[in-house]
Design a protein around this motif. Structure first.
Motif, mmCIF file in Angstrom:
data_model
loop_
_atom_site.group_PDB
_atom_site.id
_atom_site.type_symbol
_atom_site.label_atom_id
_atom_site.label_comp_id
_atom_site.label_asym_id
_atom_site.label_seq_id
_atom_site.Cartn_x
_atom_site.Cartn_y
_atom_site.Cartn_z
ATOM 1 N N SER A 236 0.730 -0.787 -0.222
ATOM 2 C CA SER A 236 -0.046 0.255 0.196
ATOM 3 C C SER A 236 1.282 1.262 0.567
ATOM 4 O O SER A 236 0.278 2.226 -0.284
ATOM 5 N N ALA A 237 1.936 1.016 0.734
ATOM 6 C CA ALA A 237 2.466 1.950 1.338
ATOM 7 C C ALA A 237 3.428 2.504 0.079
ATOM 8 O O ALA A 237 3.403 3.840 -0.797
ATOM 9 N N LEU A 238 3.758 1.558 -0.848
ATOM 10 C CA LEU A 238 4.618 1.686 -2.295
ATOM 11 C C LEU A 238 3.581 2.382 -3.663
ATOM 12 O O LEU A 238 3.800 3.097 -3.914
ATOM 13 N N LEU A 239 2.607 1.935 -3.480
ATOM 14 C CA LEU A 239 1.475 2.065 -4.703
ATOM 15 C C LEU A 239 1.258 3.367 -3.954
ATOM 16 O O LEU A 239 0.544 3.696 -4.939
ATOM 17 N N ASN A 240 0.466 3.250 -2.824
ATOM 18 C CA ASN A 240 0.706 6.012 -2.998
ATOM 19 C C ASN A 240 2.156 6.474 -3.153
ATOM 20 O O ASN A 240 1.612 7.887 -3.554
ATOM 21 N N GLN A 241 2.497 5.830 -2.824
ATOM 22 C CA GLN A 241 4.514 6.782 -3.694
ATOM 23 C C GLN A 241 3.662 6.677 -5.192
ATOM 24 O O GLN A 241 4.189 7.802 -6.079
ATOM 25 N N LEU A 242 3.855 5.460 -5.698
ATOM 26 C CA LEU A 242 3.193 5.123 -7.593
ATOM 27 C C LEU A 242 2.371 6.630 -7.278
ATOM 28 O O LEU A 242 2.262 7.270 -8.800
ATOM 29 N N ALA A 243 0.895 6.894 -7.204
ATOM 30 C CA ALA A 243 0.046 7.030 -7.291
ATOM 31 C C ALA A 243 -0.009 8.359 -7.273
ATOM 32 O O ALA A 243 -0.039 9.372 -8.593
ATOM 33 N N THR A 244 0.888 8.964 -6.240
ATOM 34 C CA THR A 244 1.903 10.523 -6.181
ATOM 35 C C THR A 244 2.660 10.857 -6.979
ATOM 36 O O THR A 244 2.765 12.063 -7.086
ATOM 37 N N GLY A 245 3.231 9.916 -7.515
ATOM 38 C CA GLY A 245 3.936 10.232 -8.499
ATOM 39 C C GLY A 245 5.531 10.137 -8.336
ATOM 40 O O GLY A 245 6.621 10.847 -8.233
ATOM 41 N N SER A 246 5.220 10.499 -6.171
ATOM 42 C CA SER A 246 7.084 11.004 -6.047
ATOM 43 C C SER A 246 7.875 9.550 -5.021
ATOM 44 O O SER A 246 6.954 8.557 -5.176
ATOM 45 N N ASP A 247 8.649 9.391 -5.237
ATOM 46 C CA ASP A 247 9.765 8.261 -4.934
ATOM 47 C C ASP A 247 10.214 8.708 -3.258
ATOM 48 O O ASP A 247 11.145 7.761 -3.022
ATOM 49 N N GLY A 248 9.831 9.285 -2.759
ATOM 50 C CA GLY A 248 10.467 10.179 -1.106
ATOM 51 C C GLY A 248 11.527 10.656 -1.260
ATOM 52 O O GLY A 248 12.122 10.984 0.165
ATOM 53 N N THR A 249 12.316 10.843 -2.556
ATOM 54 C CA THR A 249 13.525 11.832 -2.938
ATOM 55 C C THR A 249 12.434 12.885 -3.356
ATOM 56 O O THR A 249 11.767 13.184 -4.030
ATOM 57 N N THR A 250 12.879 14.334 -3.061
ATOM 58 C CA THR A 250 12.742 15.477 -3.649
ATOM 59 C C THR A 250 14.011 15.996 -5.008
ATOM 60 O O THR A 250 14.492 15.652 -5.198
#
Length: 135
Positions: A117-131
């Motif tokens: 779920s956390a991985l899919l959420n990152q993919l959906a928002t387009g962020s990979d956790g880095t700026t």
């Protein structure tokens, strides 16, 4: 050291092994009984002296052997019957073990789902956790 006669043969009088009480293994008793039963009267006496035993012990050992054989022959064949109380106790213990195993599997599935779920959420928002912004 065992005493010998003039011609090098063992002394029929023998030397007692020890004084006082001693405990004999079942193998020792069986071996002595088997040997004792094959000897003549003189040989039996020599064996008893050599081993430091009394004829009453031989009688006692025979009774033990015979009662053990009778008990073994009288015992029912197969496994002993299970105690119903033990079955009653074992059933919930087995159920408990099964449920613990299922709980462990469920916890693993929940952890995998949380990470997914956390991985899919990152993919959906387009962020990979880095700026992507440059300073």
């Amino acid at each position: 050291m065992a005493s010998t006669t003039d011609h090098g043969a063992p002394d029929p009088q023998g030397t007692p092994r020890s004084t006082g009480q001693r405990r004999c293994s079942a193998e020792y008793k069986a071996r002595i009984l088997a040997e004792y039963e094959t000897l003549d009267k003189q040989g039996k006496g020599a064996l008893l002296r050599l081993e430091g035993l009394y004829s009453s012990l031989i009688t006692s050992w025979r009774q033990q052997r015979d009662s053990g054989a009778r008990a073994a022959l009288a015992a029912p064949a197969g496994r002993p019957k299970a105690n119903p109380r033990e079955k009653e106790i074992a059933r919930p213990e087995a159920e408990n073990a099964r449920l613990r195993s299922e709980l462990g599997k469920a916890r693993t599935v929940i952890e995998v789902q949380r990470k997914l779920s956390a991985l899919l959420n990152q993919l959906a928002t387009g962020s990979d956790g880095t700026t992507d912004e440059k300073p």
